[in-house]
Structures are given as structure tokens and as C-alpha cells.
Design a protein around this motif. Structure first.
Motif, PDB file in Angstrom:
ATOM      1  N   GLN A  17      35.619  43.213  28.511  1.00 41.95           N
ATOM      2  CA  GLN A  17      34.916  44.136  29.393  1.00 41.95           C
ATOM      3  C   GLN A  17      33.837  44.937  28.688  1.00 41.95           C
ATOM      4  O   GLN A  17      32.807  45.243  29.258  1.00 41.95           O
ATOM      5  N   PHE A  20      58.454  32.777  35.074  1.00 39.74           N
ATOM      6  CA  PHE A  20      57.841  33.788  35.929  1.00 39.74           C
ATOM      7  C   PHE A  20      58.585  33.900  37.257  1.00 39.74           C
ATOM      8  O   PHE A  20      58.919  34.989  37.721  1.00 39.74           O
ATOM      9  N   ARG A  56      50.140  46.792  30.524  1.00 36.57           N
ATOM     10  CA  ARG A  56      49.636  45.967  29.433  1.00 36.57           C
ATOM     11  C   ARG A  56      50.094  46.455  28.070  1.00 36.57           C
ATOM     12  O   ARG A  56      50.211  47.657  27.840  1.00 36.57           O
ATOM     13  N   ASP A  73      37.462  37.168  34.061  1.00 36.61           N
ATOM     14  CA  ASP A  73      38.049  35.833  33.963  1.00 36.61           C
ATOM     15  C   ASP A  73      39.537  35.836  34.265  1.00 36.61           C
ATOM     16  O   ASP A  73      40.173  34.798  34.253  1.00 36.61           O
ATOM     17  N   GLN A  74      40.120  37.003  34.515  1.00 38.56           N
ATOM     18  CA  GLN A  74      41.548  37.031  34.840  1.00 38.56           C
ATOM     19  C   GLN A  74      41.818  37.469  36.273  1.00 38.56           C
ATOM     20  O   GLN A  74      42.933  37.333  36.760  1.00 38.56           O
ATOM     21  N   GLU A  92      46.421  36.314  42.356  1.00 38.68           N
ATOM     22  CA  GLU A  92      47.355  35.288  42.839  1.00 38.68           C
ATOM     23  C   GLU A  92      48.785  35.586  42.395  1.00 38.68           C
ATOM     24  O   GLU A  92      49.729  35.438  43.168  1.00 38.68           O
ATOM     25  N   LEU A  93      48.938  36.011  41.131  1.00 32.97           N
ATOM     26  CA  LEU A  93      50.289  36.330  40.659  1.00 32.97           C
ATOM     27  C   LEU A  93      50.845  37.532  41.410  1.00 32.97           C
ATOM     28  O   LEU A  93      52.035  37.596  41.694  1.00 32.97           O
ATOM     29  N   PRO A 127      40.070  30.016  35.724  1.00 34.84           N
ATOM     30  CA  PRO A 127      39.458  30.615  36.895  1.00 34.84           C
ATOM     31  C   PRO A 127      38.302  29.773  37.429  1.00 34.84           C
ATOM     32  O   PRO A 127      37.830  29.992  38.521  1.00 34.84           O
ATOM     33  N   ASN A 132      40.999  44.293  36.390  1.00 34.78           N
ATOM     34  CA  ASN A 132      41.167  43.062  35.622  1.00 34.78           C
ATOM     35  C   ASN A 132      39.824  42.613  35.074  1.00 34.78           C
ATOM     36  O   ASN A 132      38.812  42.788  35.731  1.00 34.78           O
ATOM     37  N   LEU A 168      49.546  40.517  34.235  1.00 33.16           N
ATOM     38  CA  LEU A 168      48.305  40.227  34.963  1.00 33.16           C
ATOM     39  C   LEU A 168      48.254  41.022  36.261  1.00 33.16           C
ATOM     40  O   LEU A 168      47.223  41.550  36.637  1.00 33.16           O
ATOM     41  N   GLY A 169      49.383  41.075  36.933  1.00 31.51           N
ATOM     42  CA  GLY A 169      49.407  41.739  38.231  1.00 31.51           C
ATOM     43  C   GLY A 169      49.525  43.249  38.151  1.00 31.51           C
ATOM     44  O   GLY A 169      49.424  43.929  39.150  1.00 31.51           O
ATOM     45  N   LEU A 221      41.186  36.445  39.305  1.00 32.86           N
ATOM     46  CA  LEU A 221      41.718  35.524  40.302  1.00 32.86           C
ATOM     47  C   LEU A 221      43.195  35.212  40.035  1.00 32.86           C
ATOM     48  O   LEU A 221      44.045  35.315  40.913  1.00 32.86           O
ATOM     49  N   SER A 222      43.505  34.839  38.785  1.00 24.41           N
ATOM     50  CA  SER A 222      44.900  34.551  38.437  1.00 24.41           C
ATOM     51  C   SER A 222      45.765  35.775  38.678  1.00 24.41           C
ATOM     52  O   SER A 222      46.889  35.674  39.169  1.00 24.41           O
ATOM     53  N   ALA A 223      45.227  36.944  38.313  1.00 14.80           N
ATOM     54  CA  ALA A 223      46.017  38.165  38.450  1.00 14.80           C
ATOM     55  C   ALA A 223      46.355  38.426  39.909  1.00 14.80           C
ATOM     56  O   ALA A 223      47.505  38.710  40.251  1.00 14.80           O
ATOM     57  N   PRO A 259      48.086  45.920  35.442  1.00 16.38           N
ATOM     58  CA  PRO A 259      47.449  46.255  34.168  1.00 16.38           C
ATOM     59  C   PRO A 259      47.993  47.535  33.533  1.00 16.38           C
ATOM     60  O   PRO A 259      47.838  47.714  32.329  1.00 16.38           O
TER      61      PRO A 259
END
Lengths: 487, 307, 300
Positions: free
Chosen positions: C260, C150, C248, A90-91, A97-98, B267, A87, C242-243, A93-95, C245
Motif C-alpha cells: 500500500q 479453513f 493481522r 491484490d487481496q 470472498e473469504l 486475483p 485490504n 484476509l477477512g 477480492l480473495s478477502a 485485517p
């Protein structure tokens, strides 16, 4: 909300049915020894445990590096297969958690600083106490894994594994481009804020709209400069630990912001910095677009990669014109980075992976690949002096950092205040400072308004009885001396 | 009598079939529209971080905080400006181009249409990245050209200055959405019946009279639909702002959707404030509703003309 | 109205439209040509960002870093494409995007055409109520619905799949297409159905084999609109992948790649090119249907 694990079962379809059913209940905490021995027909060679690690592939090239290292780990541990989930920073943490909410938590994840506290407070970190061996402890300097100051412990138990040397991530560096400075007639780096301003203006004038004096790194330049003049907690949280009072309007703090504001107004700060991220800073510095900035330690190697011949100077952070009044803080021995999920079904295997990420081989490989001073000092101690860049970094760390009081570790009340403060990011000085710089407005009135809000905030907490003013006041602390908590 | 019963039975069977066909829609509507709305209203009364079950009831505290937050109102103002630009610049401009490109004698008009439409089908992240690069003050092509031709003596800080950032993003938003409005207008122009114009010409009507009495009344109802669609779309602008500036510098390009996004997924915060984000969403929805209702006179006009 | 139709009637334009602005012959002939003087440079400027992007995609990384305004690469290379396709996983993202888009378009078409047909039957009880609720829901303040959606998708067990993301994307957007299908089907002559009934076709058969094929223009419009929306969707795929990748889509992958590897601009440009080309091709192929479909849509 129930965490039904269908998704996980289907995704890890290669697992045996028995394992899948256990996973479906989310209760299986079995180690490798308890694996059903039926074996998956697809892999052929006995049962395989799959682990998922959620990481951030930084710096550039880290994606390939991690995969190569994990391949090594898999080769050494034939029963374990590692899936990598990458990830952007910046994503992450959210990722993660999800993923937890989906019942699809990674077994190992990267979470740092406030992010780690967020994970810990949700009960999503697995204590590592049960796995720690003497061999593991011996990898780190004596006393550095003391629960009170390691930074990796919560409630006296180890919860996280570090990647880098504690000072590496905490230090403040000032870098400059020697040839640009000497082209404008300066043969030494600035040592005071006034000199920064003078040099930046001269370089900008000579640059003819193409080369500029400095890049401010958003508000972090101010943070790094200001904590040479005021206790670190003022740019950090707006509170002066010497008095326990809000102190954003502290005259030295205001002067740090006003310095940047003046430099922005006269064009000494590179045009367009407002929309830069930090990768952009080191890229443009390497390209010679500006002469100096307050860098992060990992930028050094990136600058060298992009421009091996750059005449790079690495020095102490310049101090206020009135002289040094404080140091860059050492709050803890390490920054937490790798944690084990509380929901992992394979804690034994997950620990093997963590142990690998904290192994001499891994720390050395990371150091050699990225030039980062990793958490295990012995892998770089001997040859770091042969590298002039890293040698200079080490010097800066030795001369400009001091141990400071850490109210979060000192008392529960201190932790309550600073955790609550972290949930109110609008109380921090950064937005107001950036507004002052970008709109060219005076900072002092904004700082005073912030202090008033902070006062209300603190009074609210004190009134609730969760904390008292004493929890955040350290009158005996001399910011010019290392702090001794026992004192 | 027997025939009649059979008929009713047949009708009944047909209606039963109808409800079966409606089932997927009703399920989707219940699951993806109704329940999320109700849930997000419910969450807006809690101090909740989006994880687990909300427990900390705070009443209308979130709503009060949203309504008294200057940042929210400034974000709302920016969102509103986006829709003003869309209605008063994009829409008329697109109409002018549509009239131009509706002329069959214009060779290559399909190529022109394609060129103007391409930005619409481009991923917003791509648009954001390309424009960030083009507009960069240090090595962006736009500033290079301005610099080289002597139009400016120092680079323009398009996205970094609080003065220029919002107009810049709005301009790019217009560029990206222009094709949709153009297509709508092209479609609307095709609804003008040729016979009417012909008849009017035979009657010796003048050019202005034809526009006034035939084209305007015929196209007005469609124009109002186009206007409403565009209004709703532009008020909700999110992707482009998030990809280009994320609301910066110092929130000068912040729109309500990015404001909400920051509270729900930031974040930087110790914990996201999902309940607060929901409250902001509800208030934004109410404000949108009010603004849409203000256009009700236009809708009435549409009905009158249509009748 | 075909573009190849030529009219010999001087009072009409080439598409058969009566001339709105009858004027002297010479001017009438000249005007369209004069417009090219404006339109060509304007459109080139309009698509300049794309030209720049395509050119950057073929430049070497070094050339990109040094800058320069030339649109013609000094030493054209395909390295960027291979790097984007494999290292940056744009290949994977493209496949995901295709799957995601097809799912979204499929779900929307099935749900809305069925419902549109049902609602077009005259005299159906509760018809007005259903339509009223659907339309009213468009105007109710939605709050921030991403987390409830979600949670729902997770509870359905689709939390880590493109189908889940597609459901979330396709779920809330049917009101307009339903009305489109409804309008189209209710405008169909009832003789058609009667004929089918005489032939012994059941209700559903009639719909599937007679009515649906006739509704191609509506299908085309709805499909194309949702294709564009889904292909460039950002928010829903972002949250739902998000969970994981490896699921994506291009829109999300592009954004992340920028975060990145912001130093690899040439690679970015190649990735961007990969993500844009399919939509341009689809639009080229379907342009005419699209405009006519929308024309029909706004009319009703």
C-alpha cells in the motif's frame, strides 16, 4: 457447507441479543424501523446499526480520507456505525470472498471490472433497483445510467455505484518530463512509436546510466500503445472484433511488442522495471529517473505530490508510424466499484451509505483530495480547466477515445465467449510479450502459437453451442469512428 | 492372585489415562492433517473455485493438465534447484562454520552465532522488502557500491533479469536459512563423545583416522536427519519467493508453492481454480515422496551405523 | 560444558574436548585470533541488511527518497516509529502477533507433551500403530490443504479469531515434538514414578508435578522452535486474517504495508525493526538452551 455465524455474533458483541439471534440465522433482512428497541446499554443513545465496508485504501492517504468521510456520515446518521476493513488491492477480492464464506460478509464492498463480475456471478451482489430515486439518477448525466451501457447494470438492474468518471479509469495517457527531453534536444513530445524510440535512446545515452528513456509499466504500456493501432480487443483478449478471429499475430500488435523489445535490448527502458509495481513507476518518474511512460490517470496527482516542480507534459498516446488506426475504447459509461452484499442484514442502512458514497459532497471531497475526476461531472466541470494537469487529461480523453462495440453487452454468446476467455489468462498476449522483451526473443512465433490455442478455444465454445462466430464479429464497425450499436 | 488382578486393573486404568492424554493429539491429527489431506485429494477431481460445494467432477483432467503443463515442470525444477543449493552449498558451508564456532577458545563466538542466526528469526516479508531495496538497480545500496568502486559500469539487474533473479533469490534463501543448519551442526558436534577421541589419541591414532573412524560414524546418523529436514524445507520454499518476486520475471523464479498459490488465490483470474491447485499439490507431494525415497539408502546407512 | 571452564590440561581444548589437532603451541594459540580477521568482516556483511534497516528507520522520509549510502542519519528522527506504530497499526499487529504466537506455542506444548507422555508408557496397546500413522502422514502427499483447514476452522466457529488462526498453524505440526517428548519420558528412570506412586500420586498428578517439570529442555526446544515459526509465519495468518485485517500479524501487516505504501520506505524500515527486535531478544536470552535442546533432539 453451512454458514454458521458464531464469529459474527461474537465480534459484534455490542449488538443486542435479539439482533444477534436474527443474525445467527442469517435471514434477518430487517431495516432500521424493525430494530428491537431494547437498545444496547453500551452505546446509550438508542439502537445502533453497524455496517462493515471492505475497501482498498488507495491512493496513498485514502485510509485517513475514508475514515474522515465516514465519520461525517456517522455524524449525519446517528443510528449507524461504520466499520472499515482495509485490504491491499491484490487481496481485496480473495478477502471479500473469504468473508462471505465465513458468514461474515461486509455490507458494502469494493469490486471492480472482472472482480465485480465474479461477485455478481456468485450471487453476492444485492440489486439496487428498489432504492434508486429520481434524485439519485439526476446526479449523473442523462442517459449515462442506461442499463445497456452504464456498466453498472446486470440483467437490467443496477448493481453497483461508480467512484470515478468513466473515461478517467479507461483512458490512455502519455506523460513525459519536459526538462529531460529538452536536455537531449527535443522540444516536443513524441507523437509516433518511432519518435518514442528515438527520444528514449537519446535520453538514455545522455543519462550516463542514471537516467533512462522510458518505463514500460509491465505489459500495460504495450496495451495502451497498441490500441491506437489495432482494435482494443486484440491486446485485451487476442480476438479481432472486425473478423471474429484470433489476431495476436497482427502485424501492428507485433510491432508494438517489438518496439518495447528493441528499447529494452538497447537499454532505453529503465533497468529493473521487471519487478516494479505501478506506484514505483510514478515515484521514479517524479524523481526524474526516466523521461516518459504510459501513465494511469491517477498517477498525475501523485507525481505532483512527490515533486511539485516537475516539468510534466501530458499528451495523447503516440500512434504507429503508419498512423492511427484505432482509438482507446469506451466500453461502458462507468466502472463498477461499490456494491451491496446480498447477505447484508441492513439493506436500508447500507443503501444510505452507498447513497453517501454517490453524493455530491463525497464526490467533491474525493476530487479535491486526490485530483481524481469523480463520477459526478458537475463537481469538477467548472474548475477543472483552471488546473493545467487535469485540463490536459481532459483534452486527451476528448481526442483519443471512441465508443466501441462491446460483445459482452451485445449478445449472450458474446458474453459467454469473453467470460470463458477471462478464465484462461494464459491465452492473453502479456506473458508472451514480457518473455519476448525480457529474454529478447522474437514475438511473432509466440503470437502465432497463442492464436492457435485461441482458435482451439473458440472452436470448443462454438461447438458447445453457447456462442457463434457472429457473436464476436462486427464487420460494419469502423475503428476510426464512434460505434453506434443501433446501426 | 488378588495382587495380580489389582495390578492388571491398575494397568488398565493407566492405559485409559494414556488414551485420554492422547485424545487432543488424535483430534488435532484427524482434523488438521488427515481430513485436509483426504479433502484435498477429493477436490483435485473437481473443477472447483473454492467456494461452496464442488459439483463439477472432471476425473483426472486436472492431473493430466498439471503433468502436461511446462510451467509446472519449470517451477518444479526451480524448487528442486533450491534443495540442491541447500544440500550441496548451505550444508557443507554451515558445517565448516560450526566447526569453527565450536571452538571455545574463539572469543565472542556467541556473538558470531547470533549474527549468523538473526536472519532465521526475521519475518520473511521483512527480508524480502529489505533485499528488494538493497538490490534495486536504480537506488539500491549494492549497486551504488558496485558503481562507485567501478566494478560495474551499468547497474546489475539482480531481480529483473531472468538470468540473475533465480540465483539471487537462492542466495538470499541460503542467507536466511543458514543459521538453522549451523545450529543443527553445532548440536551434532556436541554429540561426539570426548572419551572416544581421548582413547583414540592415547592409542596414537592420527588426526585423519580420528575424523574418519570416530567423528564421521558418530555424526553420520545426525547428518542424515539434518539433510532430510533441510531437503524437505528447501523444496517447499514459498514465503521468500512470494515476497520478493512472486515468481517473476516471466516465471523465472517460480517454484511449485507459488505456482499453486497463483491458481488458488490469484486475483487476476475470473475464478480461482482450487481443484487444479489441489491436483498440483498432490503431484508435488508425490514427487517429493519419490525424491525422499531416493535417499533411502542413506537412511539404511543411518540404521546400520546406529546399530 | 561451560564456557567459563578453563582447562590446565594442555591436551584438551578449553571446553574439555581433547585437542583434535595437537600442534605447536604458538600456532595453537594464534589460530583463533587469526580467524577474527575473517569472521568480523564476514559477520558485519552478513548482518548488513539489518544495520541498513535500523539506520533507515531513523532517517527522515526525504533522506530516504534522496538515497545515499551513509548509515548515520543526517537528522535522526523517531517519526517513523510513531507513524508505523499508530498509522500503520504496527502496535495492533504486535499485540496480535504476541497473542497468536503464545497460542500456537501453548497449543503445541499441551498437545504434544500429553501425547508424548502417554506414548512413552511401556506396553501401551496400539502404540506402534499410532506412531506409525503419525510418521507415515508426514510423507503422504498433502495436496493443497489450506481450504479444508479453513472450512474446518470456520465450522468450529473460530473463523474470525486469532485462536482459529493459531489452531490452523499449530494443528498440523506435531509429529516431531511428540517423538521428542516420547523419547525424553521413556528415558526417565522408572524409580521416579514408583516413588510418586508410593506417595499416592495418581497418573495425571505424577505427570504434571514430577515428569513435566523435568522435561524442561524438551519444552524449551519445542517452544522456541514454534515461537520462531509462529512469529514469522506468513501464509496461515495471511489466509486466516484476509477477512479481518484488525487481526493481522506483523508478518502479514508488513507485507500489506509494502503493497500500500511502497513510497514510505522509512516507515517500512521502522515497522520492520519493530517486528524483528523481539525475536532477536528472545534468541539472545535462550540461545544456549536452544542449541542444547536441538542437540538432544537430533540425538534421539
Amino acid at each position: 457447507m453451512t454458514h454458521v455465524r458464531h464469529a459474527q455474533i461474537s465480534r459484534r458483541g455490542v449488538l443486542t441479543a435479539g439482533l444477534g439471534a436474527a443474525a445467527g440465522l442469517g435471514l434477518a433482512a430487517c431495516g432500521s424501523s424493525e430494530e428491537p428497541s431494547g437498545g444496547s446499554s453500551s452505546s446509550g443513545s438508542g439502537p445502533t446499526v453497524e455496517l462493515t465496508i471492505a475497501l482498498i485504501p488507495d491512493p496513498p492517504g485514502a485510509s485517513e480520507f475514508y475514515r474522515a468521510q465516514l465519520d461525517k456520515f456517522e455524524a449525519a446518521n446517528p443510528g449507524i456505525k461504520i466499520n472499515v476493513v482495509e485490504n491491499p488491492g491484490d487481496q481485496q477480492l480473495s478477502a471479500v470472498e473469504l468473508m462471505f464464506q465465513q458468514g461474515n460478509a461486509p455490507d458494502i464492498y469494493r469490486a471492480q471490472a472482472a472482480g465485480f463480475d465474479r461477485m455478481y456471478s456468485r450471487g453476492w451482489a444485492h440489486s439496487l433497483e428498489e432504492f434508486v430515486t429520481d434524485d439519485f439518477l439526476a446526479r449523473f448525466p442523462d442517459g449515462s445510467l442506461d442499463p445497456a451501457s452504464s456498466g453498472l447494470h446486470r440483467n437490467g438492474e443496477l448493481y453497483s455505484i461508480p467512484l470515478v468518471w468513466g473515461r478517467w479509469s479507461a483512458m490512455d495517457l502519455f506523460v513525459y518530463n519536459r526538462s529531460l527531453l529538452s536536455a537531449s534536444g527535443f522540444d516536443a513530445a513524441p507523437t509516433t512509436w518511432g519518435e518514442i524510440e528515438e527520444i528514449a535512446r537519446a535520453v538514455t545515452t545522455d543519462g550516463g546510466g542514471r537516467i533512462f528513456g522510458m518505463a514500460p509499466e509491465q505489459a500495460s504500456g504495450i496495451v495502451r500503445l497498441s490500441r491506437q493501432g489495432v482494435p482494443y480487443s486484440i491486446p485485451g483478449d487476442g480476438i479481432n472484433l472486425l473478423t471474429g478471429e484470433p489476431d495476436t499475430a497482427n502485424s501492428t500488435m507485433v510491432e508494438a511488442v517489438e518496439l518495447m523489445r528493441r528499447m529494452n535490448a538497447d537499454g532505453s527502458l529503465i533497468t529493473g522495471w521487471e519487478s516494479w509495481d505501478s506506484a514505483r513507476s510514478y515515484t521514479e518518474f517524479a524523481a526524474g529517473s526516466f523521461a516518459m511512460y504510459t501513465a494511469q490517470s491517477w498517477h498525475i496527482a501523485e507525481i505532483r505530490n512527490l515533486n511539485p516542480d516537475i516539468e510534466l507534459g501530458i499528451v495523447d498516446m503516440p500512434v504507429p508510424d503508419s498512423g492511427r488506426a484505432s482509438y482507446t475504447p469506451i466500453l461502458q459509461q462507468f466502472d463498477p466499484l461499490w456494491s451491496m452484499s446480498s447477505e447484508t442484514e441492513h439493506p436500508e442502512e447500507a443503501w444510505l451509505l452507498l447513497d453517501f458514497l454517490a453524493s455530491e459532497d463525497f464526490y467533491r471531497a474525493y476530487y479535491e483530495q486526490f485530483g481524481t475526476l469523480t463520477a459526478m461531472q458537475s463537481v469538477w466541470e467548472d474548475d477543472v480547466r483552471a488546473n493545467p494537469d487535469l485540463s490536459a487529461v481532459l483534452d486527451v480523453a476528448e481526442t483519443t477515445m471512441k465508443v466501441v462495440p462491446n460483445p459482452k453487452l451485445a449478445s449472450e454468446g458474446g458474453a459467454a465467449v469473453f467470460n470463458a476467455r477471462a478464465e484462461r489468462p494464459e491465452l492473453r498476449f502479456t506473458d508472451a510479450a514480457l518473455e519476448s522483451m525480457i529474454k529478447n526473443e522474437e514475438f511473432a512465433p509466440k503470437a502465432e502459437a497463442l492464436d492457435q490455442q485461441l482458435r482451439t478455444f473458440l472452436d470448443g465454445i462454438f461447438a458447445s453451442g453457447d456462442a457463434s462466430a457472429e457473436d464476436i464479429t462486427f464487420p460494419s464497425w469502423d475503428p476510426l469512428q464512434p460505434y453506434d450499436a443501433a446501426n | 492372585m488378588a495382587v495380580r488382578t489389582r495390578r492388571t486393573a491398575a494397568k488398565r486404568r493407566e492405559y485409559l489415562w494414556c488414551y485420554v492424554l492422547l485424545l487432543p493429539l488424535l483430534l488435532a491429527f484427524g482434523g488438521f492433517t488427515l481430513w485436509p489431506i483426504v479433502a484435498s485429494w477429493w477436490y483435485s477431481f473437481f473443477d472447483w473455485d473454492g467456494v461452496g460445494t464442488p459439483t463439477e467432477w472432471v476425473g483426472v483432467a486436472n492431473f493430466i493438465e498439471v503433468l502436461t503443463a511446462p510451467d509446472f515442470w519449470s517451477a518444479f525444477w526451480h524448487s528442486f534447484l533450491f534443495s540442491l543449493v541447500a544440500l550441496f552449498i548451505e550444508l557443507p558451508l554451515a558445517l565448516a562454520f560450526a566447526i569453527l564456532l565450536n571452538n571455545v577458545r574463539l572469543r565472542g563466538r556467541n556473538m558470531y552465532r547470533l549474527a549468523l542466526f538473526v536472519p532465521v528469526v526475521t519475518t520473511t516479508a521483512v527480508v524480502g522488502i529489505v533485499f528488494v531495496a538493497l538490490l534495486d538497480p536504480v537506488r539500491g545500496a549494492v549497486n551504488e557500491v558496485l558503481f562507485a568502486t567501478g566494478l560495474v559500469d551499468s547497474p546489475i539487474n539482480f531481480l529483473g533479469s531472468t538470468v540473475t533473479a533465480l540465483p539471487t533469490v537462492m542466495g538470499i534463501d541460503l542467507w536466511k536459512g543458514f543459521g538453522i543448519s549451523l545450529i543443527y551442526w553445532l548440536a551434532a558436534l556436541q554429540t561426539v563423545p570426548k572419551e572416544l577421541i581421548e582413547a583414540a589419541q592415547l592409542d596414537g591414532a592420527r588426526r585423519f583416522a580420528i575424523v574418519r573412524h570416530i567423528m564421521v560414524p558418530v555424526m553420520a546418523p545426525i547428518a542424515i536427519v539434518i539433510m532430510l529436514l533441510l531437503f524437505q524445507r528447501s523444496l517447499g520454499t514459498f514465503d521468500l519467493v512470494q515476497a520478493m518476486t512472486a515468481g517473476g520475471p516471466v516465471y523465472s523464479t517460480d517454484v511449485v508453492p507459488t505456482y499453486i498459490f497463483r491458481y488458488a488465490f490469484s486475483p487476476e483470474m475470473q475464478a480461482p481454480r482450487y481443484g487444479f491447485a489441489c491436483a498440483a499439490g498432490v503431484i508435488f507431494g508425490l514427487l517429493t515422496l519419490v525424491l525422499t525415497l531416493l535417499q533411502a539408502p542413506a537412511l539404511k546407512y543411518r540404521k546400520r551405523v546406529a546399530a | 560444558m561451560s564456557a567459563t571452564l578453563t582447562s590446565t590440561d594442555p591436551s584438551r581444548t578449553a571446553d574439555g574436548m581433547p585437542k583434535l589437532f595437537p600442534s605447536r603451541r604458538s600456532v595453537g594459540r594464534w589460530r583463533p585470533h587469526l580467524w577474527h580477521l575473517f569472521l568480523i568482516p564476514f559477520c558485519v556483511l552478513w548482518v548488513y541488511p539489518f544495520i541498513w534497516m535500523f539506520s533507515a528507520a531513523f532517517k527522515s522520509q526525504r533522506e530516504m527518497l534522496l538515497g545515499g549510502l551513509s548509515l548515520i542519519p543526517e537528522e535522526p528522527t523517531l517519526d517513523n516509529f510513531t507513524r508505523a506504530w499508530t498509522t500503520a497499526k504496527f502496535g495492533e499487529y504486535t499485540v496480535n502477533t504476541i497473542i497468536f504466537t503464545v497460542l500456537v506455542v501453548g497449543i503445541v506444548l499441551v498437545v504434544t507433551s500429553l501425547a508424548g507422555y502417554a506414548l512413552s508408557r511401556p506396553g501401551l496397546p496400539f502404540k506402534k500403530l499410532i506412531i506409525g500413522v503419525l510418521v507415515a502422514a508426514m510423507f503422504i502427499p498433502h495436496g493443497y490443504t489450506i481450504i479444508p483447514v479453513f472450512i474446518l476452522v470456520n465450522e468450529l466457529g473460530l473463523g474470525n479469531s486469532l485462536l482459529g488462526a493459531a489452531l490452523a498453524q499449530a494443528g498440523p505440526v506435531h509429529v516431531v515434538p511428540v517423538l521428542l517428548f516420547m523419547g525424553f519420558f521413556s528415558g526417565m528412570p522408572s524409580e521416579l514414578e514408583d516413588a510418586a506412586k508410593v506417595d499416592g500420586a495418581g497418573f495425571f498428578r505424577t505427570f504434571l508435578s514430577i515428569m513435566l517439570p523435568l522435561s524442561k529442555p524438551v519444552i524449551g526446544t519445542v517452544a522456541l522452535q514454534n515461537f520462531i515459526g509462529a512469529w514469522s509465519a506468513f501464509f496461515v495468518p495471511l489466509v486466516f486474517t484476509l477477512g479481518n485485517p484488525s487481526l493481522r500479524t506483523l508478518g502479514v501487516g508488513m507485507y500489506n504495508f509494502f503493497g500500500q505504501e511502497s513510497t514510505d520506505f522509512a516507515g517500512l524500515a521502522a515497522g520492520a525493526t519493530i517486528s524483528v527486535l523481539p525475536t532477536i531478544i528472545v534468541f539472545l536470552l535462550l540461545q544456549k538452551t536452544f542449541i542444547e535442546g536441538i542437540a538432544g533432539a537430533v540425538k534421539s
